[in-house]
Design an enzyme around this catalytic site. Structure first.
Site, PDB file in Angstrom:
ATOM      1  CD  GLU A 118      48.023 -13.410  71.725  1.00  0.00           C
ATOM      2  OE1 GLU A 118      47.780 -13.782  72.886  1.00  0.00           O
ATOM      3  OE2 GLU A 118      48.640 -14.123  70.905  1.00  0.00           O
TER       4      GLU A 118
ATOM      5  CD  GLU B 118      52.314 -15.281  66.531  1.00  0.00           C
ATOM      6  OE1 GLU B 118      51.781 -16.301  67.007  1.00  0.00           O
ATOM      7  OE2 GLU B 118      52.504 -14.244  67.190  1.00  0.00           O
TER       8      GLU B 118
END
Length: 378
Positions: free
Chosen positions: A160, A265
């Site tokens: 991220e 995810e």
């Protein structure tokens, strides 16, 4: 046969046996349904790793052939104080994977969130120099990756780092080191285990801005001669976002870079969001209200059917691009394990995974297996 000679009890048993309908077919094991397509993984929590959740292991080994550490390998847990590494839970996670012949992914080496505060400051609480932070990164990555050399098959090296508009996240890593922190992280990881696969991982990857930013970053790394093996597209999706076409466009753009693509995810929330098209920014949260928790006691049939269709649509997309995708990982084993129950609003009841709270496969599992079988001859 002379029925008069058969005792009444035996006759009744025979009659019951003849009249009894055949048992329903067993639900397919997810990993078997997708065999030859891509790995199917799941994230493991502390209770599952330690065996406190006694029912988990048979479910994990039946349905999945890959695992990732949900939290136990993040830097704040591994090295809560400088130089004091705690590998107790991470060791058990890797051992579990090896004993059961599962593909083991480490998550995550460098992430702005859940990093210990000491990582970025000196004894006076001031930001450390660029050189000090680089050395702390080197030591952390070398120690962690080196410990599991040859055992952990792949690492989410950086997590991220890019915002939805494609710009760099203004994290402490970026503030102190600059964008070079990504290059350095990959170089340190490769040096610690030259055989391990190395990935970049991020959420909201269907967004055009983030797609472009990640492509630019990876292209620059490749031009610098940095080894990067894959891009993880966090699949935190909802019933109405993102558009499948946008997700597919990103998948194709990342694959065009010559790297593997992973859905890292995957979960599909059925709950309303306090924001439109919510991503997965863990620092964001909102207050609880009953209207934001509409299904505390189970899903209406209409919502359950919408979940099944939306989930099937995504898996059809994954199967369409099975030549590009190496792994699809669900973020949790069953609905009760999911972080979605507490994000972005704590105390809700969500239903985002393929197994329900009793570890039973949902109806969509059989549909996914059927679709996978149909693609085998293509």
């Amino acid at each position: 046969m002379n029925l008069k000679l058969i005792p009444l009890g035996i006759f009744l048993c025979l009659a019951c046996a003849v009249a009894q309908p055949p048992p329903p077919p067993a639900e397919p094991a997810l990993k078997d349904a997708l065999a030859g397509k891509f790995y199917l993984g799941t994230a493991l929590n502390t209770a599952q790793i330690t065996g406190r959740d006694a029912e988990a292991l048979p479910v994990i080994t039946r349905h999945f052939n890959a695992i990732v550490a949900e939290n136990c390998m993040k830097s704040g847990q591994i090295q809560p104080r400088e130089g004091e590494f705690n590998f107790t839970l991470a060791d058990r996670f890797v051992d579990l994977g090896e004993r059961n012949n599962l593909w083991v992914t480490g998550h995550t080496l460098i992430w702005h969130s859940q990093a210990p505060r000491w990582f970025f400051v000196d004894d006076q609480g001031k930001d450390v120099s660029r050189e000090v932070l680089i050395e702390r990164m080197r030591n952390h990555i070398s120690t962690v990756v080196g410990r599991y050399k040859g055992r952990v098959k792949g690492w989410d090296v950086v997590n991220e780092a890019i915002l939805d508009d494609g710009s760099w996240r203004d994290s402490k890593f970026y503030q102190i080191i600059g964008e070079d922190f990504v290059r350095l992280a990959f170089e340190f990881a490769h040096a610690a285990d030259p055989e391990a696969e190395l990935y970049y991982n991020d959420y909201s990857m269907a967004n055009a801005g983030k797609r472009a930013g990640v492509v630019r970053m990876v292209q620059k790394l490749q031009q610098q001669g940095v080894r990067i093996d894959g891009i993880g597209m966090q699949g935190h999706v909802g019933l109405d976002y993102p558009a499948l076409s946008d997700f597919e466009q990103s998948l194709e753009a990342f694959a065009a870079l010559g790297v593997k693509v992973m859905i890292t995810e995957f979960d599909l929330t059925v709950l309303p969001s306090p924001w439109q098209n919510a991503g997965a920014e863990v620092s964001a949260n909102a207050a609880y209200s009953e209207k934001m928790n509409p299904y505390p006691n189970g899903l209406p049939d209409s919502v359950s059917q919408a979940f099944d269709q939306r989930c099937l649509d995504f898996f059809k997309l994954f199967l369409k691009h099975q030549d590009k995708i190496s792994r699809v990982t669900l973020w949790g084993v069953n609905d009760g394990d999911s972080w979605r129950n507490n994000w972005p609003i704590r105390g809700r009841t969500d239903y985002p995974l393929l197994l329900d709270r009793q570890n039973r496969p949902k109806a969509v599992v059989r549909a996914i297996a059927k679709e996978a079988a149909a693609t085998s001859g293509r």
